[in-house]
Design a protein around this motif. Structure first.
Motif, PDB file in Angstrom:
ATOM      1  N   ILE A  26     -12.624  11.869  -1.191  1.00  0.00           N
ATOM      2  CA  ILE A  26     -13.983  12.397  -1.144  1.00  0.00           C
ATOM      3  C   ILE A  26     -13.878  13.856  -0.725  1.00  0.00           C
ATOM      4  O   ILE A  26     -13.246  14.175   0.295  1.00  0.00           O
ATOM      5  N   LEU A  27     -14.456  14.753  -1.523  1.00  0.00           N
ATOM      6  CA  LEU A  27     -14.419  16.190  -1.238  1.00  0.00           C
ATOM      7  C   LEU A  27     -15.703  16.603  -0.522  1.00  0.00           C
ATOM      8  O   LEU A  27     -16.807  16.350  -1.011  1.00  0.00           O
ATOM      9  N   LEU A  28     -15.543  17.220   0.648  1.00  0.00           N
ATOM     10  CA  LEU A  28     -16.679  17.675   1.448  1.00  0.00           C
ATOM     11  C   LEU A  28     -16.600  19.199   1.603  1.00  0.00           C
ATOM     12  O   LEU A  28     -15.693  19.706   2.260  1.00  0.00           O
ATOM     13  N   PRO A  29     -17.561  19.928   1.032  1.00  0.00           N
ATOM     14  CA  PRO A  29     -17.522  21.394   1.124  1.00  0.00           C
ATOM     15  C   PRO A  29     -18.034  21.902   2.469  1.00  0.00           C
ATOM     16  O   PRO A  29     -19.028  21.410   2.995  1.00  0.00           O
ATOM     17  N   ARG A  30     -17.316  22.882   3.007  1.00  0.00           N
ATOM     18  CA  ARG A  30     -17.785  23.626   4.191  1.00  0.00           C
ATOM     19  C   ARG A  30     -18.449  24.885   3.665  1.00  0.00           C
ATOM     20  O   ARG A  30     -17.830  25.654   2.940  1.00  0.00           O
ATOM     21  N   LYS A  31     -19.718  25.096   4.054  1.00  0.00           N
ATOM     22  CA  LYS A  31     -20.482  26.226   3.539  1.00  0.00           C
ATOM     23  C   LYS A  31     -20.743  27.282   4.611  1.00  0.00           C
ATOM     24  O   LYS A  31     -21.682  28.050   4.488  1.00  0.00           O
ATOM     25  N   GLY A  32     -19.928  27.310   5.655  1.00  0.00           N
ATOM     26  CA  GLY A  32     -20.084  28.299   6.712  1.00  0.00           C
ATOM     27  C   GLY A  32     -20.924  27.779   7.864  1.00  0.00           C
ATOM     28  O   GLY A  32     -21.559  26.727   7.786  1.00  0.00           O
ATOM     29  N   ASP A  33     -20.910  28.548   8.955  1.00  0.00           N
ATOM     30  CA  ASP A  33     -21.596  28.133  10.182  1.00  0.00           C
ATOM     31  C   ASP A  33     -23.097  27.934   9.991  1.00  0.00           C
ATOM     32  O   ASP A  33     -23.686  27.027  10.580  1.00  0.00           O
ATOM     33  N   ALA A  34     -23.718  28.766   9.185  1.00  0.00           N
ATOM     34  CA  ALA A  34     -25.168  28.687   8.999  1.00  0.00           C
ATOM     35  C   ALA A  34     -25.593  27.379   8.340  1.00  0.00           C
ATOM     36  O   ALA A  34     -26.739  26.954   8.493  1.00  0.00           O
ATOM     37  N   LYS A  35     -24.679  26.743   7.621  1.00  0.00           N
ATOM     38  CA  LYS A  35     -25.008  25.493   6.931  1.00  0.00           C
ATOM     39  C   LYS A  35     -24.117  24.342   7.393  1.00  0.00           C
ATOM     40  O   LYS A  35     -23.912  23.377   6.658  1.00  0.00           O
ATOM     41  N   VAL A  77     -11.446  14.966   2.333  1.00  0.00           N
ATOM     42  CA  VAL A  77     -10.883  16.310   2.306  1.00  0.00           C
ATOM     43  C   VAL A  77     -12.008  17.331   2.434  1.00  0.00           C
ATOM     44  O   VAL A  77     -12.891  17.391   1.591  1.00  0.00           O
ATOM     45  N   GLU A  78     -11.964  18.099   3.509  1.00  0.00           N
ATOM     46  CA  GLU A  78     -12.917  19.185   3.687  1.00  0.00           C
ATOM     47  C   GLU A  78     -12.294  20.471   3.167  1.00  0.00           C
ATOM     48  O   GLU A  78     -11.092  20.684   3.289  1.00  0.00           O
ATOM     49  N   PHE A  79     -13.136  21.316   2.570  1.00  0.00           N
ATOM     50  CA  PHE A  79     -12.641  22.574   2.033  1.00  0.00           C
ATOM     51  C   PHE A  79     -13.707  23.642   2.170  1.00  0.00           C
ATOM     52  O   PHE A  79     -14.895  23.348   2.248  1.00  0.00           O
ATOM     53  N   ASP A  80     -13.260  24.890   2.231  1.00  0.00           N
ATOM     54  CA  ASP A  80     -14.185  26.023   2.308  1.00  0.00           C
ATOM     55  C   ASP A  80     -14.692  26.349   0.918  1.00  0.00           C
ATOM     56  O   ASP A  80     -13.910  26.614   0.010  1.00  0.00           O
ATOM     57  N   LEU A  81     -15.996  26.336   0.776  1.00  0.00           N
ATOM     58  CA  LEU A  81     -16.615  26.702  -0.493  1.00  0.00           C
ATOM     59  C   LEU A  81     -16.531  28.214  -0.646  1.00  0.00           C
ATOM     60  O   LEU A  81     -16.861  28.951   0.282  1.00  0.00           O
ATOM     61  N   PRO A  82     -16.067  28.699  -1.788  1.00  0.00           N
ATOM     62  CA  PRO A  82     -16.034  30.149  -1.989  1.00  0.00           C
ATOM     63  C   PRO A  82     -17.428  30.758  -1.842  1.00  0.00           C
ATOM     64  O   PRO A  82     -18.435  30.107  -2.119  1.00  0.00           O
TER      65      PRO A  82
END
Length: 127
Positions: free
Chosen positions: A31-40, A64-69
């Motif tokens: 399962i892919l979970l995007p990290r969208k930065g601190d504000a989100k 799997v967490e990942f940083d969204l571009p």
């Protein structure tokens, strides 16, 4: 072969997630979970909570967490910036899928919207 399931989570309320969505979540290898930065960060926290509460024990799914571009907001060419941003996101997804499922498998992504929607697409691994 890779099977990608876009799993509708509605507004993120546990009571609104359908049984079909729960089954899709539990059948995923990754399962892919995007990290969208601190504000989100609350969006990621809610997706984590859904996984924690809806994945059946014992959990064998790799989360799997990942940083969204980020989109380049400084460009004058808005549509071009959005196109480049979407391409960057697709590239990250492809890299993660290749990394975590080199021999194929099932990928799940939790998406906002109508919880009755469950879309699956099959694609071949790139490589």
């Amino acid at each position: 072969m890779i099977t990608l399931s876009l799993i509708g989570i509605g507004t993120g309320n546990l009571d609104h997630v359908t049984l079909a969505a729960v089954r899709a979540l539990n059948s995923a290898d990754v399962i892919l979970l995007p990290r969208k930065g601190d504000a989100k960060s609350d969006l990621l926290d809610l997706r984590r909570l859904l996984c924690e509460r809806l994945l059946e024990a014992p959990v064998t799914t790799n989360i799997v967490e990942f940083d969204l571009p980020s989109r380049d907001d400084g460009r004058n060419d808005y549509l071009g910036a959005v196109d480049d941003w979407h391409a960057a996101i697709a590239s990250v997804w492809a890299q993660l899928i290749d990394q975590h499922l080199p021999n194929g498998g099932r990928v799940g992504m939790l998406v906002w919207g109508d919880p009755s929607l469950l879309t699956a697409a099959c694609v071949s691994p790139s490589g």
